[in-house]
Design an enzyme around this catalytic site. Structure first.
Site, short mmCIF file in Angstrom:
data_model
loop_
_atom_site.label_atom_id
_atom_site.label_comp_id
_atom_site.label_asym_id
_atom_site.label_seq_id
_atom_site.Cartn_x
_atom_site.Cartn_y
_atom_site.Cartn_z
N GLY A 62 16.77 -55.73 -29.92
CA GLY A 62 15.74 -54.80 -30.36
C GLY A 62 15.78 -53.47 -29.62
N CYS A 89 19.97 -53.70 -18.95
CA CYS A 89 20.18 -53.32 -20.35
C CYS A 89 18.85 -52.97 -21.03
CB CYS A 89 20.96 -54.39 -21.08
SG CYS A 89 21.79 -53.70 -22.52
N LEU A 90 18.27 -53.84 -21.85
CA LEU A 90 16.97 -53.52 -22.45
C LEU A 90 15.95 -53.19 -21.36
CD1 LEU A 90 15.46 -53.55 -25.31
CD2 LEU A 90 14.60 -55.78 -24.61
N HIS A 177 26.03 -55.40 -18.08
CA HIS A 177 25.61 -56.79 -17.83
C HIS A 177 26.32 -57.36 -16.60
CE1 HIS A 177 23.25 -57.94 -21.53
NE2 HIS A 177 23.60 -56.69 -21.76
N GLU A 179 25.92 -60.05 -15.17
CA GLU A 179 26.01 -61.51 -15.18
C GLU A 179 27.12 -62.03 -16.09
OE1 GLU A 179 24.08 -59.73 -16.99
OE2 GLU A 179 24.13 -60.62 -18.99
N1 LIG Z 1 21.85 -56.30 -24.09
C1 LIG Z 1 20.73 -55.61 -24.27
O1 LIG Z 1 19.74 -55.74 -23.57
C2 LIG Z 1 20.69 -54.72 -25.47
C3 LIG Z 1 19.53 -53.79 -25.47
C4 LIG Z 1 19.32 -53.13 -26.82
N2 LIG Z 1 18.91 -54.10 -27.79
C5 LIG Z 1 20.60 -52.43 -27.24
O2 LIG Z 1 21.27 -52.88 -28.09
O3 LIG Z 1 20.95 -51.41 -26.70
#
Ligand SMILES: NC(=O)CC[C@H](N)C(=O)O
Ligand SMILES: C=C(O[C@@H]1C=C(C(=O)O)C=C[C@H]1O)C(=O)O
Length: 682
Positions: A62, A89-90, A177, A179
């Site tokens: 999202g 990320c998000l 990421h 992880e």
């Molecule tokens: N891996 C994520 O947290 C993706 C975050 C966000 N949904 C994006 O696509 O940029």
């Protein structure tokens, strides 16, 4: 110290939890981003936050601008300005947004790809880490403009902001990421975060395990009596062994010499049969006999059933000792069983979503011998009778192609769904979507499903072939993919992602070249990370023992990874892993929850049914092996598409769609997979 991990229903959250625990030594407690309703539950949230030393805000599907995607996350950054927070990320995008930055959609989203991360400036988050390390990215959204509140710390080679911190608060974030199995310097960065938390140190201890899964079996306590008797004869041909009885359940390792083929012989009115349907619940009865509705949930029922029957026979025969099946459940679990949704009806009665038959009599065959086995007390007569039948077997007559009328899937509809997938992949809702479709095959009633299976197994032998006829549901599989196997101590998952056609011009070397490209590697990596997450939810030790190796099958080459988990000393047993890792990630895409919801719409509320579910066994010695139901035919007794003179079989096929996919390429792959089964028909 303890850290609160905020999950946004992502499929990588538990990888992050494991990394935080390993790198910082902190205890980690997980909540969902919508676990607290604000402002009503503000006090509860305050209490929770005051019991931890720091917060990590995880990734997720999202857009951080949509409150239903991020829940309490923006509030965490604006209210708890003293407490260290790390956003991933998000979580990172939300940090920037709260602080006035702008975000945008990437022209070309980056999912499951490795980037070089270049550090800039000084930050304790990256102390001792050299610039230019590799890290995996999964994102469609990026931070396009920053304000003075946000200090940039790192960029990717394509100029995307990859890390930042707040100018005054102890709030940090990374776009990549740390992880992922293919990321470097994740543990080092998190260990720096841990040190920083220690310095801010409020030394608080959270008091409860928030999202932890309850184990299904607390203890195996065998209260049922079993015997173990067997007779050993020279190896007999699988298909003709099946033909000695009217009722059998075949798990056929058709293309793996040395592996075991199991033929269960359920007995009418005696062998116990568990049926579960999303719409009509659980019923328990006997094979081909009466059954009764039971007002209980499927998983606890099945777990208790087995917990009371655990049995480790003492076997002298060195060959038979190696056989994984010692009697137990044989059956299937549909896709909808674990991804319940309202689907269009395709049968006139409730679809059986789970069928498990407790089979005490079976024949097991390896490369050299055939064993006739029963765990039922005093079953000498059946053993003697079956052995006598085996010794006078006629080899099964070879199968021929089956006349059928085939309705292929609609390409135009597929193209539309493919395009919608691309929209979701570009909007940040999914990183990978396994889009599937089905065709219908009408076969004259005079042809038995067993004849169809014989043709399937000779045309497309595979390691997880099976023939399971439960009467109201039939499954004829030629699957190449293990979903999950387990024993008391270990488990293994073997996702396949990445497919090329095998024809006369294709060699192993060529297939490797075609499969080892960013599109295929990215597809596979996303599922590997997702499966690590599924297992880390319950296990402490999870290892990727094979990463993206090319394997050869009858009609295709595939990219395969192997993920293993350690169950030693764990509160969980294999059945917990099964329950919590369905539906198979290789059939959904990532993140799983959101992808399943989107696929439901993209596949027009059509049930996948047995396709995309799993089938296999769970034996009384607590060994189990489940395959993913793909490259398979299935039929429900009262399918609305069957007629008085013909039976309707269904066959599903699909593949993972990523931003690097082309519609033609994916359609061709789907047809290739369908044809591995459809070549049975003429
Ligand atoms: N891996 C994520 O947290 C993706 C975050 C966000 N949904 C994006 O696509 O940029
Ligand atoms: C969806 C299917 O297969 C799945 C998708 C694959 C892929 O995208 O390469 C490979 C194996 C399966 O996990 C199918 O066979 O129908």
């Amino acid at each position: 110290m303890s850290i609160l991990l905020v999950d946004s229903y992502d499929s990588f959250t538990y990888n992050l939890r494991e990394l935080i625990e390993r790198a910082t030594g902190c205890a980690v407690f997980t909540v969902h981003n919508d676990s607290y309703q604000l402002p009503a539950e503000q006090d509860n949230l305050d209490r929770l936050i005051s019991s931890v030393d720091a917060i990590v805000v995880g990734p997720g599907p999202g857009n951080p601008e949509q409150s239903h995607d991020v829940g309490i996350i923006p509030h965490l950054y604006s209210k708890y300005t003293e407490i260290p927070i790390l956003g991933i990320c998000l979580g990172f995008q939300s940090l920037c947004l709260v602080n006035g930055c702008k975000i945008r959609l990437l022209h070309e989203p980056v999912h499951g790809q490795v980037s070089k991360i270049s550090l800039q400036g000084e930050s304790s988050l990256f102390a001792g880490i050299e610039s230019g390390f590799d890290s995996v990215r999964y994102h469609s959204i990026y931070v396009s403009e920053i304000t003075d509140n946000i200090v940039p710390l790192a960029y990717s080679e394509d100029g995307c902001l990859m890390a930042a911190q707040h100018v005054t608060y102890p709030h940090f974030g990374v776009q990549y990421h740390p992880e992922s199995i293919c990321s470097n310097m994740g543990a080092e960065m998190l260990s720096n975060f841990g040190e920083l938390v220690q310095k801010t140190g409020q030394k608080r201890v959270a008091d409860k395990h928030l999202l932890n899964v309850q184990p299904l079996i607390l203890q195996f306590s065998s209260s049922k009596e079993f015997d173990f008797q067997f007779e050993k004869v020279s190896r007999k041909e699988t298909l003709s062994v099946c033909e000695i009885g009217d009722d059998f359940l075949l798990l056929n390792s058709a293309s793996v010499p040395g592996k075991w083929t199991i033929i269960g012989f359920p007995e009418p009115n005696t062998s116990q049969l568990i049926t579960h349907s999303q719409s009509s619940g659980l019923s328990v009865g006997v094979w081909k006999g009466a059954s009764e509705a039971v007002n209980q949930d499927l998983w606890p029922y099945v777990s208790r059933f087995m917990a009371e029957r655990k049995f480790q026979p003492r076997i002298d025969d060195p060959e038979l000792k190696d056989c994984p099946f010692m009697g137990g459940f044989i059956g299937f679990i549909s896709y909808e069983e674990s991804a319940p949704q309202d689907v269009e009806p395709i049968t006139s009665s409730p679809i059986p979503d789970t069928k498990l038959c407790f089979t005490e009599r079976f024949v097991a065959t390896n490369e050299n011998h055939t064993f006739v086995v029963s765990i039922r007390p005093n079953d000498d007569l059946w053993i003697a009778d079956t052995t006598a039948k085996l010794n006078t077997l006629n080899p099964s007559v070879s199968a021929s192609n089956i006349p059928a009328k085939i309705e292929m899937p609609d390409k135009q509809q597929y193209v539309e769904s493919f395009n919608k997938c691309q929209e979701y992949l570009h909007s940040g809702d999914s990183y990978e979507l396994c889009l599937t479709t089905q065709c219908k095959i009408h076969i004259d009633n005079t042809i038995s499903p067993w004849e169809v299976y014989k043709s399937l197994v000779s045309n497309n032998p595979s390691p997880y072939s099976c023939y399971l006829d439960f009467g109201d549901a039939k499954l004829l599989s030629s699957s190449p993919e293990r979903f999950l196997s387990w024993d008391d101590e270990h488990c293994q998952m073997r996702p396949i992602k990445g497919t090329v056609k095998k024809d006369s011009t294709m060699t192993y070397e060529k297939a490797c070249k075609l499969l080892k490209i960013p599109k295929e590697l990215g597809e596979n990596l996303m599922i590997v990370d997702l499966i690590r997450h599924d297992l880390y939810q319950m296990l402490n030790k999870v290892e990727v023992t094979k990463l993206m190796s090319v394997e050869e099958y009858h009609t295709v080459y595939q990219l395969v990874s192997v993920i293993e988990g350690d169950l030693h000393g764990s509160n969980y047993s294999g059945i917990d892993l099964l329950k919590h890792s369905l539906p198979p990630g290789s059939m959904t895409g990532a993140p799983k929850k959101r992808s399943v919801e989107l696929l439901h719409e993209l596949e027009h509320q059509k049930p996948r049914g047995l396709y995309s579910g799993v089938c296999g066994f769970w034996s009384v010695n607590n060994r189990a092996d489940w395959s993913v139901v793909i490259r398979s035919l299935f039929n429900y007794e009262d399918d609305l598409c069957s007629t008085a003179s013909s039976r309707c079989f269904r066959c599903g096929a699909g593949g993972a769609i990523t931003v690097l996919s082309t519609c033609e390429g994916e359609w061709d792959e789907l047809v290739l997979k369908l044809n591995s089964v459809l070549k049975v028909f003429k």
